[in-house]
Design a protein around this motif. Structure first.
Motif, mmCIF file in Angstrom:
data_model
loop_
_atom_site.group_PDB
_atom_site.id
_atom_site.type_symbol
_atom_site.label_atom_id
_atom_site.label_comp_id
_atom_site.label_asym_id
_atom_site.label_seq_id
_atom_site.Cartn_x
_atom_site.Cartn_y
_atom_site.Cartn_z
ATOM 1 N N ARG A 33 23.292 -7.747 21.999
ATOM 2 C CA ARG A 33 23.016 -9.042 22.642
ATOM 3 C C ARG A 33 24.307 -9.855 22.826
ATOM 4 O O ARG A 33 24.304 -11.086 22.718
ATOM 5 C CB ARG A 33 21.968 -9.829 21.857
ATOM 6 C CG ARG A 33 20.625 -9.129 21.765
ATOM 7 C CD ARG A 33 19.685 -9.817 20.780
ATOM 8 N NE ARG A 33 19.329 -11.143 21.215
ATOM 9 C CZ ARG A 33 18.237 -11.456 21.906
ATOM 10 N NH1 ARG A 33 17.397 -10.499 22.267
ATOM 11 N NH2 ARG A 33 17.969 -12.698 22.251
ATOM 12 N N ASP A 37 22.488 -16.042 23.594
ATOM 13 C CA ASP A 37 22.540 -17.178 22.669
ATOM 14 C C ASP A 37 22.763 -16.732 21.226
ATOM 15 O O ASP A 37 23.453 -17.396 20.464
ATOM 16 C CB ASP A 37 21.238 -17.993 22.760
ATOM 17 C CG ASP A 37 21.107 -18.709 24.091
ATOM 18 O OD1 ASP A 37 22.142 -18.920 24.744
ATOM 19 O OD2 ASP A 37 19.974 -19.054 24.482
ATOM 20 N N THR A 38 22.143 -15.625 20.847
ATOM 21 C CA THR A 38 22.294 -15.099 19.495
ATOM 22 C C THR A 38 22.581 -13.612 19.557
ATOM 23 O O THR A 38 21.855 -12.866 20.206
ATOM 24 C CB THR A 38 21.012 -15.325 18.659
ATOM 25 O OG1 THR A 38 20.707 -16.726 18.648
ATOM 26 C CG2 THR A 38 21.216 -14.847 17.228
ATOM 27 N N SER A 39 23.649 -13.192 18.886
ATOM 28 C CA SER A 39 23.988 -11.776 18.795
ATOM 29 C C SER A 39 23.661 -11.281 17.394
ATOM 30 O O SER A 39 23.637 -12.053 16.432
ATOM 31 C CB SER A 39 25.476 -11.557 19.082
ATOM 32 O OG SER A 39 25.835 -12.116 20.323
ATOM 33 N N ASN A 40 23.399 -9.980 17.296
ATOM 34 C CA ASN A 40 23.091 -9.372 16.008
ATOM 35 C C ASN A 40 24.212 -8.427 15.613
ATOM 36 O O ASN A 40 24.661 -7.608 16.420
ATOM 37 C CB ASN A 40 21.776 -8.593 16.078
ATOM 38 C CG ASN A 40 20.611 -9.460 16.511
ATOM 39 O OD1 ASN A 40 20.434 -10.564 16.009
ATOM 40 N ND2 ASN A 40 19.829 -8.980 17.456
ATOM 41 N N GLU A 52 23.853 -9.858 10.238
ATOM 42 C CA GLU A 52 24.136 -11.251 10.572
ATOM 43 C C GLU A 52 23.662 -11.572 11.976
ATOM 44 O O GLU A 52 23.702 -10.726 12.866
ATOM 45 C CB GLU A 52 25.650 -11.532 10.511
ATOM 46 C CG GLU A 52 26.230 -11.680 9.136
ATOM 47 C CD GLU A 52 27.686 -12.144 9.202
ATOM 48 O OE1 GLU A 52 27.980 -13.049 10.017
ATOM 49 O OE2 GLU A 52 28.512 -11.601 8.469
ATOM 50 N N SER A 53 23.220 -12.801 12.153
ATOM 51 C CA SER A 53 22.960 -13.331 13.494
ATOM 52 C C SER A 53 24.011 -14.391 13.761
ATOM 53 O O SER A 53 24.160 -15.333 12.974
ATOM 54 C CB SER A 53 21.560 -13.950 13.577
ATOM 55 O OG SER A 53 20.572 -12.954 13.445
ATOM 56 N N LEU A 54 24.768 -14.218 14.815
ATOM 57 C CA LEU A 54 25.852 -15.140 15.132
ATOM 58 C C LEU A 54 26.127 -15.071 16.630
ATOM 59 O O LEU A 54 25.559 -14.243 17.339
ATOM 60 C CB LEU A 54 27.113 -14.811 14.332
ATOM 61 C CG LEU A 54 27.841 -13.482 14.607
ATOM 62 C CD1 LEU A 54 29.193 -13.483 13.897
ATOM 63 C CD2 LEU A 54 27.055 -12.282 14.125
ATOM 64 N N LEU A 55 26.981 -15.941 17.094
ATOM 65 C CA LEU A 55 27.318 -15.971 18.511
ATOM 66 C C LEU A 55 28.540 -15.102 18.759
ATOM 67 O O LEU A 55 29.611 -15.354 18.203
ATOM 68 C CB LEU A 55 27.600 -17.410 18.966
ATOM 69 C CG LEU A 55 28.063 -17.570 20.428
ATOM 70 C CD1 LEU A 55 26.980 -17.103 21.390
ATOM 71 C CD2 LEU A 55 28.430 -19.033 20.714
#
Length: 394
Positions: A33, A37-40, A52-55
């Motif tokens: 992703r 908006d949110t990358s994994n 982690e979920s982060l940009l």
């Protein structure tokens, strides 16, 4: 030999640190992703699993984050970049220039850059990965493995377009084929499993999607063509369209060529149909009754079914179909839509087997199905590692 494999997709980076020739995976993970908006992010070693979920705005930031984790004081697996012998890069388009794995130099990088227009979602990300890796792992050999290489066996009857012949002979305009590293890996696993060289259709479904007709271990036809934009409906790419639509958009509706290119590559496919590019979001909304998402999934499966029919005809038979890559391996919903009411082709899916999750090669067909329906996890990283090791060893 320690080799880091960097596999940059259109919206993801998969990576593995592999010790060769033992094929021991020291570390693995992925970022998906990218640009949303949110990358994994996942990072896995023998004693660590980080989610982690982060940009992650772009591939450069993602690669820098991966390098930080590899050398982290607490959870890292290397102390110094000098421990890395080689970096293996997946490069999507090799054009007519590259049919084999090569050590990267400035000339190779320039050739990859010249192919940006043919793979605009991929080759720029691939080259960026090479540039960042050269900065971080300055002492390592940088090696490119091309997705187009496996498809060099496609016969002229399938790779030549019905346009003036000089465009092939002089300008090298032809079907090249993509996802070759994945199709090669899973088809070889299928042949090993089936214990015979068979007539196989490999279905690679991720944010990018493609199918390959494989006979006796060789690529015979492929859904993508001159660039990785043709064929199946993808995350943001339209796949097959009437080429007259391009001229209608420009001449009648006032679009510029750049706007049309952007429309077909970045605003179409599942995103254009539903407003979502990630199949997990589309399936979730379809289950909640979203009619657009339901229709898009049905259209996606319909396109796949059409190619199964055409490739079965082209090979005059079918022994097995393979589902692979992120969607192919994990979406029981898509597999069910594709394989339902396909008994004319000997394809009969077992609904209970289809729901089972596993990282192993498995059959999801009924006992009476003439055609094997297989789910084979792809491992492009291992295939790239083997090719890098063999190149540098020789």
């Amino acid at each position: 030999m320690k080799i880091i494999i960097i596999n940059s997709g259109s919206s993801s980076i998969k990576y593995q640190l592999i010790n060769m020739p033992t094929q021991e995976v020291i570390c693995s993970g992925m970022i998906d992703r990218i640009g949303l908006d949110t990358s994994n992010l996942t990072y896995v070693t023998s004693n660590t699993k980080l989610d982690e979920s982060l940009l992650i705005a772009n591939h450069k930031i993602g690669l820098e984050k991966i390098a930080q984790l590899l050398m982290d004081d607490r959870i890292g697996v290397i102390k110094s970049t000098q421990e890395i012998d080689a970096i293996g890069h997946r490069v999507v388009h090799g054009g007519a220039t590259f049919s084999n794995t090569v050590v990267i130099n400035e000339e190779v990088k320039e050739k990859i850059r010249q192919l940006f227009d043919l793979a605009p979602l991929h080759n720029p990300a691939n080259l960026e990965g090479i540039d960042v890796a050269q900065e971080i792992f300055a002492t390592a050999k940088q090696v490119a493995v091309f997705d187009t290489a496996f498809h060099q066996t496609i016969p002229v009857i399938a790779y030549k377009y019905a346009i003036p012949s000089k465009l092939l002979t002089e300008k090298k305009i032809r079907v090249y084929g993509f996802h070759g590293t994945s199709h090669k890996y899973v088809s070889e696993k299928a042949i090993e499993y089936l214990e015979k060289s068979s007539k196989i259709i490999s279905i690679h479904l991720g944010n990018g999607c493609s199918m390959t007709a494989i006979q006796d271990g060789k690529s015979m036809d492929h859904t993508m063509g001159f660039s990785p934009s043709n064929g199946l409906i993808m995350g943001t790419r339209s796949g097959d369209i009437d080429h007259s639509l391009i001229f209608y958009l420009i001449n009648t509706l006032g679009y510029t060529p750049t706007e049309v290119n952007n429309l077909l590559l970045k605003e179409s496919g599942m995103l254009g149909l539903t407003g979502y590019s990630d199949l997990r979001d589309i399936e979730s909304n379809a289950e909640k009754g979203n009619v657009d998402c339901q229709l898009a999934l049905a259209m996606n499966a319909y396109r796949i079914r059409k190619y199964i029919g055409s490739y079965t005809a082209a090979m005059n038979g079918l022994d097995a179909i393979i589902f692979t890559a992120g969607i192919g391996e994990n979406s029981s919903y898509i597999r069910k839509l594709v394989c339902t009411d396909m008994d004319y082709f000997g394809i009969e899916i077992d609904m209970e087997k289809n729901e089972i999750r596993s990282k192993e090669i498995r059959e999801i067909n009924t006992l009476t199905s003439r055609t094997k329906i297989m789910v084979i996890p792809t491992n492009e990283e291992l295939e790239i590692s083997n090719q890098v090791y063999n190149l540098l060893l020789n």
